[in-house]
Design an enzyme around this catalytic site. Structure first.
Site, PDB file in Angstrom:
ATOM      1  N   LYS A 199      48.814  20.200  56.822  1.00  0.00           N
ATOM      2  CA  LYS A 199      48.278  20.475  58.159  1.00  0.00           C
ATOM      3  C   LYS A 199      49.422  20.871  59.088  1.00  0.00           C
ATOM      4  CE  LYS A 199      48.192  15.549  59.216  1.00  0.00           C
ATOM      5  NZ  LYS A 199      47.559  14.576  60.045  1.00  0.00           N
ATOM      6  N   ARG A 247      41.221   5.094  63.922  1.00  0.00           N
ATOM      7  CA  ARG A 247      41.108   6.479  64.380  1.00  0.00           C
ATOM      8  C   ARG A 247      39.820   7.034  63.804  1.00  0.00           C
ATOM      9  NH1 ARG A 247      46.434   9.994  62.846  1.00  0.00           N
ATOM     10  NH2 ARG A 247      45.329  10.108  60.883  1.00  0.00           N
ATOM     11  N   TYR A 301      71.066  25.411  83.337  1.00  0.00           N
ATOM     12  CA  TYR A 301      70.316  24.827  84.452  1.00  0.00           C
ATOM     13  C   TYR A 301      70.876  23.455  84.808  1.00  0.00           C
ATOM     14  CZ  TYR A 301      66.538  28.235  83.783  1.00  0.00           C
ATOM     15  OH  TYR A 301      65.790  29.386  83.695  1.00  0.00           O
ATOM     16  N   MET A 361      64.229  27.559  77.925  1.00  0.00           N
ATOM     17  CA  MET A 361      63.015  27.918  77.183  1.00  0.00           C
ATOM     18  C   MET A 361      63.341  28.697  75.909  1.00  0.00           C
ATOM     19  SD  MET A 361      59.701  30.080  78.428  1.00  0.00           S
ATOM     20  CE  MET A 361      59.310  29.024  79.802  1.00  0.00           C
TER      21      MET A 361
HETATM   22  C1  LIG Z   1      44.741  11.402  56.946  1.00  0.00           C
HETATM   23  C2  LIG Z   1      46.152  11.685  56.548  1.00  0.00           C
HETATM   24  N1  LIG Z   1      46.509  11.551  55.279  1.00  0.00           N
HETATM   25  C3  LIG Z   1      47.774  11.778  54.861  1.00  0.00           C
HETATM   26  C4  LIG Z   1      48.756  12.167  55.760  1.00  0.00           C
HETATM   27  C5  LIG Z   1      50.155  12.406  55.271  1.00  0.00           C
HETATM   28  O1  LIG Z   1      51.043  11.476  55.829  1.00  0.00           O
HETATM   29  P1  LIG Z   1      52.603  11.559  55.554  1.00  0.00           P
HETATM   30  O2  LIG Z   1      53.059  12.843  56.122  1.00  0.00           O
HETATM   31  O3  LIG Z   1      53.161  10.389  56.265  1.00  0.00           O
HETATM   32  O4  LIG Z   1      52.781  11.490  54.076  1.00  0.00           O
HETATM   33  C6  LIG Z   1      48.426  12.310  57.104  1.00  0.00           C
HETATM   34  C7  LIG Z   1      49.464  12.699  58.064  1.00  0.00           C
HETATM   35  O5  LIG Z   1      49.488  12.464  59.206  1.00  0.00           O
HETATM   36  C8  LIG Z   1      47.090  12.072  57.511  1.00  0.00           C
HETATM   37  O6  LIG Z   1      46.725  12.176  58.793  1.00  0.00           O
END
Ligand SMILES: Cc1ncc(COP(=O)(O)O)c(C=O)c1O
Length: 379
Positions: A48, A144, A271, A319
């Site tokens: 992701k 969550r 800056y 930036m």
């Molecule tokens: C639902 C879920 N599974 C697995 C992972 C992977 O975690 P990590 O990067 O700590 O191995 C994440 C990462 O945030 C996650 O949100």
């Protein structure tokens, strides 16, 4: 204006002298190391957030070639991006999906995490015409996403309806990196109790996965069939076990020097004039700033690598630019590459060391690397 009609960003090889160099061979080897540490369990590789900034499509292809069972992403768009990139392996959307989006997921063969009790009936209705493989997410203590154990019994009938489509049950650790394993073990017990409850109701999904990178490194996998590592695939870790395993960081951030000037003592840089040259020196300006993901609070704190030495980032990071101070005798010319993030974990400008200096985690630094940075891949 409709965003879909916007032209994609045009790139030119000479356009910007800032690149993330990503070693896909290392990512493949890290996958093998994590799998071995996890007793050969199958892997849902978490890619992701643009593969934690490394580039989702290239990384996804490399992981598929290196034998991952599947890829996990956060949302529908990330899954579609991988499919558009020609990736055919299973893809799991971790963040759930509104029932209206099921047809799109179905058309692209994406698997979906069911993250709460609210859409179970809508899913059941939609799945016969738009089949999608499902993973039931349980909230074992992360607080969550996921069905709470207390919600399970009232959902069992709906879950039974979804059972023909349900491939897996999953949870997520909140404290796998904590040397005190108390809470993680509690989450495991909650997971087990939920699995028994599902099993008693005749629901037996073949896959079970609760473990992120640190859970793999710390042997918190119990009877899981699959693992879900992210960070460790990229060779980064926040626990000592990761370095022991020999994980190799896969990314270096390199910027070419845009300008060099020699300044007299007393010159102020950037800056707020937070840096005053204590003696005559060279100031190299690099075209990388906080808009690229190089944090502003690294100014007057970080170093960059150059010709086997390190030199300080001076003044505020702005930036699009940052400035580096070098003694007058060091030969430096425009076009010379400087390393802002080193792939050597022992270097002071490695992602892990910079994250420590900023009191944050490596995830935050790589995920922030903007898509406008050119990614170069090799293996
Ligand atoms: C639902 C879920 N599974 C697995 C992972 C992977 O975690 P990590 O990067 O700590 O191995 C994440 C990462 O945030 C996650 O949100």
């Amino acid at each position: 204006m409709n965003e879909e009609h916007l032209e994609p960003l045009k790139r030119h090889p000479e356009g910007r002298a800032l690149r993330a160099e990503v070693d896909l061979g290392r990512i493949g080897r890290n996958l093998g190391r994590i799998r071995a540490a996890a007793g050969g369990r199958e892997v849902w590789a978490v890619v992701k957030a643009n593969a934690y900034g490394h580039g989702a499509v290239h990384v996804g292809r490399a992981l598929a070639a290196a034998g991952t069972h599947g890829l996990a992403v956060s949302n529908l768009e990330e899954g579609l991006e991988l499919r558009q990139g020609g990736i055919e392996c299973p893809i799991l959307v971790l963040g759930g999906l509104r029932p209206e989006a099921l047809p799109a997921a179905s058309a692209e063969g994406l698997s979906i995490a069911v993250v709460g009790p609210e859409h179970l009936r809508d899913y059941a209705r939609a799945l016969s015409s738009h089949p999608v493989r499902l993973h039931l997410k349980l909230d074992t203590g992360m607080g969550r996403f996921g069905l709470l154990p207390s919600e399970l019994s009232e959902c069992l009938e709906d879950l039974r309806q979804l059972s023909p489509w349900t491939d897996g049950v999953m949870g997520h650790f909140a404290t796998a990196d904590d040397p005190d394993q108390g809470f993680a073990l509690r989450q495991r017990r909650v997971f087990d109790a939920c699995l028994s409850q599902l099993s008693d109701a005749g629901i037996h999904p073949p896959q079970r996965h609760h473990g992120n990178s640190d859970a793999c490194l710390r042997n918190l996998l119990d009877r899981d069939t699959h693992i879900r590592p992210g960070l460790a695939l990229f060779g980064l870790t926040t626990v000592p076990e990761g370095r022991v395993l020999g994980l190799e960081p896969a990314l270096a951030l390199v910027a070419e020097v845009a300008r060099v000037k020699t300044v007299p003592a007393g010159t102020t840089v950037g800056y707020g004039r937070t840096f005053v040259a204590p003696q005559p020196m060279q100031i190299a300006t690099l075209a990388c700033g906080y808009a690229d993901g190089y944090r502003r609070d690294l100014g007057n704190r970080a170093v960059v690598g150059f010709k086997g030495r390190t030199f300080p980032v001076v003044g505020r990071v702005s930036m699009d630019y940052l400035t580096v101070a070098l003694p007058g005798e060091v030969p430096v010319t425009p076009g010379d590459p400087m390393t802002l993030f080193s792939a050597d974990p022992s270097e002071p400008h490695s992602v892990e060391r910079l994250a420590q200096a900023l009191n944050t985690i490596p995830y935050e630094l790589t995920c922030a690397l903007h898509r406008r940075i050119t990614r170069r891949y090799f293996s």
